[in-house]
Scaffold this motif. Structure first.
Motif, PDB file in Angstrom:
ATOM      1  N   PHE A 113       0.837  -1.212   0.000  1.00 39.40           N
ATOM      2  CA  PHE A 113       0.000   0.000   0.000  1.00 39.40           C
ATOM      3  C   PHE A 113       0.866   1.254   0.000  1.00 39.40           C
ATOM      4  O   PHE A 113       0.612   2.202  -0.749  1.00 39.40           O
ATOM      5  CB  PHE A 113      -0.915  -0.009   1.221  1.00 39.40           C
ATOM      6  N   VAL A 114       1.911   1.252   0.826  1.00 41.90           N
ATOM      7  CA  VAL A 114       2.800   2.410   0.883  1.00 41.90           C
ATOM      8  C   VAL A 114       3.498   2.624  -0.456  1.00 41.90           C
ATOM      9  O   VAL A 114       3.671   3.762  -0.907  1.00 41.90           O
ATOM     10  CB  VAL A 114       3.829   2.230   2.020  1.00 41.90           C
ATOM     11  N   ARG A 115       3.873   1.530  -1.104  1.00 36.09           N
ATOM     12  CA  ARG A 115       4.502   1.671  -2.425  1.00 36.09           C
ATOM     13  C   ARG A 115       3.525   2.286  -3.432  1.00 36.09           C
ATOM     14  O   ARG A 115       3.914   3.110  -4.267  1.00 36.09           O
ATOM     15  CB  ARG A 115       4.985   0.309  -2.931  1.00 36.09           C
ATOM     16  N   ARG A 116       2.261   1.901  -3.365  1.00 33.17           N
ATOM     17  CA  ARG A 116       1.268   2.495  -4.277  1.00 33.17           C
ATOM     18  C   ARG A 116       1.117   3.987  -4.020  1.00 33.17           C
ATOM     19  O   ARG A 116       1.062   4.786  -4.958  1.00 33.17           O
ATOM     20  CB  ARG A 116      -0.081   1.783  -4.123  1.00 33.17           C
ATOM     21  N   LEU A 117       1.059   4.373  -2.725  1.00 34.63           N
ATOM     22  CA  LEU A 117       0.966   5.800  -2.411  1.00 34.63           C
ATOM     23  C   LEU A 117       2.164   6.554  -2.971  1.00 34.63           C
ATOM     24  O   LEU A 117       2.039   7.643  -3.532  1.00 34.63           O
ATOM     25  CB  LEU A 117       0.892   6.001  -0.889  1.00 34.63           C
ATOM     26  N   TYR A 118       3.344   5.948  -2.820  1.00 32.73           N
ATOM     27  CA  TYR A 118       4.578   6.561  -3.320  1.00 32.73           C
ATOM     28  C   TYR A 118       4.534   6.694  -4.840  1.00 32.73           C
ATOM     29  O   TYR A 118       4.875   7.747  -5.401  1.00 32.73           O
ATOM     30  CB  TYR A 118       5.770   5.709  -2.887  1.00 32.73           C
ATOM     31  N   ASN A 119       4.122   5.646  -5.500  1.00 24.80           N
ATOM     32  CA  ASN A 119       4.065   5.665  -6.970  1.00 24.80           C
ATOM     33  C   ASN A 119       3.072   6.693  -7.491  1.00 24.80           C
ATOM     34  O   ASN A 119       3.212   7.196  -8.613  1.00 24.80           O
ATOM     35  CB  ASN A 119       3.703   4.278  -7.508  1.00 24.80           C
ATOM     36  N   GLU A 120       2.072   7.025  -6.673  1.00 30.79           N
ATOM     37  CA  GLU A 120       1.064   8.021  -7.068  1.00 30.79           C
ATOM     38  C   GLU A 120       1.511   9.445  -6.734  1.00 30.79           C
ATOM     39  O   GLU A 120       0.749  10.396  -6.911  1.00 30.79           O
ATOM     40  CB  GLU A 120      -0.265   7.714  -6.377  1.00 30.79           C
ATOM     41  N   GLY A 121       2.754   9.580  -6.218  1.00 29.25           N
ATOM     42  CA  GLY A 121       3.302  10.911  -5.959  1.00 29.25           C
ATOM     43  C   GLY A 121       3.014  11.468  -4.580  1.00 29.25           C
ATOM     44  O   GLY A 121       3.171  12.679  -4.352  1.00 29.25           O
ATOM     45  N   ASN A 122       2.616  10.614  -3.629  1.00 35.48           N
ATOM     46  CA  ASN A 122       2.327  11.081  -2.268  1.00 35.48           C
ATOM     47  C   ASN A 122       3.587  11.034  -1.398  1.00 35.48           C
ATOM     48  O   ASN A 122       4.509  10.251  -1.643  1.00 35.48           O
ATOM     49  CB  ASN A 122       1.257  10.181  -1.634  1.00 35.48           C
ATOM     50  N   LYS A 123       3.597  11.884  -0.359  1.00 31.51           N
ATOM     51  CA  LYS A 123       4.659  11.855   0.644  1.00 31.51           C
ATOM     52  C   LYS A 123       4.187  10.956   1.779  1.00 31.51           C
ATOM     53  O   LYS A 123       3.068  11.129   2.284  1.00 31.51           O
ATOM     54  CB  LYS A 123       4.944  13.258   1.178  1.00 31.51           C
ATOM     55  N   VAL A 124       5.017  10.007   2.190  1.00 33.88           N
ATOM     56  CA  VAL A 124       4.625   9.049   3.220  1.00 33.88           C
ATOM     57  C   VAL A 124       5.683   9.007   4.318  1.00 33.88           C
ATOM     58  O   VAL A 124       6.875   8.851   4.037  1.00 33.88           O
ATOM     59  CB  VAL A 124       4.442   7.629   2.638  1.00 33.88           C
ATOM     60  N   ILE A 125       5.232   9.153   5.574  1.00 34.71           N
ATOM     61  CA  ILE A 125       6.112   9.035   6.735  1.00 34.71           C
ATOM     62  C   ILE A 125       5.537   7.941   7.630  1.00 34.71           C
ATOM     63  O   ILE A 125       4.360   7.987   7.995  1.00 34.71           O
ATOM     64  CB  ILE A 125       6.195  10.357   7.522  1.00 34.71           C
ATOM     65  N   VAL A 126       6.356   6.940   7.959  1.00 34.98           N
ATOM     66  CA  VAL A 126       5.868   5.846   8.796  1.00 34.98           C
ATOM     67  C   VAL A 126       6.838   5.604   9.940  1.00 34.98           C
ATOM     68  O   VAL A 126       8.029   5.920   9.850  1.00 34.98           O
ATOM     69  CB  VAL A 126       5.671   4.544   7.987  1.00 34.98           C
ATOM     70  N   THR A 127       6.326   5.045  11.038  1.00 31.15           N
ATOM     71  CA  THR A 127       7.173   4.624  12.151  1.00 31.15           C
ATOM     72  C   THR A 127       6.975   3.134  12.379  1.00 31.15           C
ATOM     73  O   THR A 127       5.942   2.564  12.016  1.00 31.15           O
ATOM     74  CB  THR A 127       6.841   5.359  13.469  1.00 31.15           C
ATOM     75  N   GLY A 128       7.975   2.523  12.987  1.00 25.44           N
ATOM     76  CA  GLY A 128       7.869   1.111  13.310  1.00 25.44           C
ATOM     77  C   GLY A 128       8.859   0.717  14.385  1.00 25.44           C
ATOM     78  O   GLY A 128       9.907   1.340  14.538  1.00 25.44           O
ATOM     79  N   SER A 129       8.521  -0.329  15.136  1.00 26.00           N
ATOM     80  CA  SER A 129       9.345  -0.766  16.273  1.00 26.00           C
ATOM     81  C   SER A 129      10.012  -2.104  16.027  1.00 26.00           C
ATOM     82  O   SER A 129      10.368  -2.796  16.969  1.00 26.00           O
ATOM     83  CB  SER A 129       8.476  -0.865  17.536  1.00 26.00           C
ATOM     84  N   ASN A 130      10.178  -2.471  14.754  1.00 31.53           N
ATOM     85  CA  ASN A 130      10.810  -3.743  14.471  1.00 31.53           C
ATOM     86  C   ASN A 130      11.749  -3.599  13.279  1.00 31.53           C
ATOM     87  O   ASN A 130      11.338  -3.176  12.210  1.00 31.53           O
ATOM     88  CB  ASN A 130       9.754  -4.810  14.189  1.00 31.53           C
TER      89      ASN A 130
END
Length: 417
Positions: A113-130
């Motif tokens: 899903f994040v890759r699709r958002l990126y490919n559509e030209g969106n800025k994505v910031i995510v956090t993770g603990s692993n």
């Protein structure tokens, strides 16, 4: 599903804004705000990832598409529900192109899903603990599309800000200033840098953090069932932090028959950022992997809470703290062991470029000789003209046949970084 998601969106918007009010500003690189690549903020639970994301969010024009996946109401959320979530965002706030996702690794398949958002030209910031989200999911699906940021608990400088303690240049040179900074440093050395723990100093908070990591991030995520083995392993590691270990010796101590099982357990624990394994430097990677390792913890407060020490082992805390600071600075670290030992050597590219010893004090002649001989051997082995010995409060500079050795108090070294 839509009604539930919209309810969660609004509740989280309110909760997160209250949670970050009055927090200490974390360092934000301008590249993180300007990049078109996916920004991945990773680190141990409760080290301040969400706060950093919110502080970035306040600097960006679009702020509404925020969602935290660490919510028990999302137990049935799957990758197919991302489209529904996106529809909720548009229905509530209109069209925007900046997305903020907390603890997204809780949802299997999130990277598509994040890759699709990126490919559509969106800025994505995510956090993770692993850490696995970087090595497996990102390496497979998002190679070359992201910037990775590893966040740690408070540095000493951030700790002083948290305590509303301001420092001036003269404090490095006056007796009163140096004494005060040493006092604050000893406090930091003991209490560590977890923001919420520093607010309450509650041992229950540390226990809750530890249990979340062990049960949710280690056992549940990796489908492990032997709670006793994991608990005893972490307890032993915390009680013997900074010491050399092998998978075989650990297995015998804990009662685990196969060294490969111990190796897997350690990797699972390291993926949560609770511990780091330090390798002995060798030009051969195969040799590095066979040699004994040392284990360091993300924060001294964790060592004190879950380990066993008959007395407060300040020396272990100091060495552990220096290791974490080197990691915070982005260093590629090893230990050196020949006829003598040097605590840390730093590699840049294919060369070792720095060497560090850590000791509480060099007042005793035996200790002084051991630390100097260790750093000298590292300097000679790697052709270094400078070496550093980090102490609690001593400071001096002297020249040897191999180069210059700087003895520097830990608090001063931390603030100069």
């Amino acid at each position: 599903m839509k009604d539930l998601l919209k309810q969660i969106i609004f509740e989280q918007q309110e909760t997160i804004r209250k949670a970050v009010t009055g927090t200490i500003p974390r360092a934000i690189d301008s590249e993180w705000l300007e990049t078109s690549e996916i920004l991945i903020i990773s680190g141990i639970r409760r080290c301040g990832k969400s706060t950093l994301m919110q502080q970035m969010r306040e600097k960006l024009q679009e702020q509404d598409f925020y969602f935290n996946f660490d919510d028990e109401r999302l137990v049935c959320f799957s990758v197919s529900d991302f489209q529904t979530l996106q529809e909720c965002f548009f229905e509530l706030f209109g069209e925007q192109h900046t997305y903020y996702f907390d603890e997204i690794q809780n949802i299997a398949g999130w990277e598509t899903f994040v890759r699709r958002l990126y490919n559509e030209g969106n800025k994505v910031i995510v956090t993770g603990s692993n850490a696995r989200m970087l090595s497996r999911e990102l390496g497979t699906h998002l190679t070359g599309r992201y910037i990775a940021v590893e966040l740690f608990p408070f540095s000493f400088s951030e700790y002083l800000q948290f305590k509303n303690i301001t420092t001036q240049k003269k404090d490095f040179y006056t007796t009163a200033g140096r004494t005060a900074l040493l006092t604050h440093f000893k406090d930091y050395l003991s209490k560590g840098g977890f923001p919420r723990y520093l607010q309450s100093l509650s041992s229950r908070y540390l226990s809750s953090l530890y249990e979340s990591i062990v049960y949710r991030d280690v056992m549940a995520r990796n489908a492990l069932s032997n709670e006793k083995e994991i608990q005893e392993l972490v307890f032993y590691l915390a009680s013997n932090a900074t010491k050399r270990i092998t998978y075989t010796s650990l297995g015998k101590t804990i009662g685990i028959r196969h060294p490969e099982t111990v190796k897997n357990y350690l990797e699972y624990i390291q993926q949560t950022y609770l511990i780091y394994q330090l390798l002995k430097y060798d030009p051969s990677l195969k040799v590095q992997m066979k040699n004994p390792k040392k284990v360091y913890f993300i924060d001294n407060a964790i060592i004190q809470r879950i380990g066993f020490n008959a007395t407060d082992n300040i020396g272990v805390g100091l060495e552990n703290l220096v290791f974490i600071e080197l990691k915070r600075r982005g260093c590629d670290i090893f230990y050196h062991s020949g006829k003598k030992e040097c605590d840390f050597v730093v590699r840049k590219g294919t060369k070792i470029v720095e060497a560090y010893q850590v000791t509480l004090s060099m007042a005793e002649q035996k200790t002084r000789e051991r630390e100097i001989n260790g750093i000298k051997e590292a300097m000679q082995t790697f052709n270094l003209s400078v070496g550093y010995i980090i102490t609690m409060e001593e400071k001096e500079t002297f020249t040897t046949d191999y180069g210059t050795i700087y003895v520097i108090p830990a608090w001063e070294w931390l603030l100069q970084g």
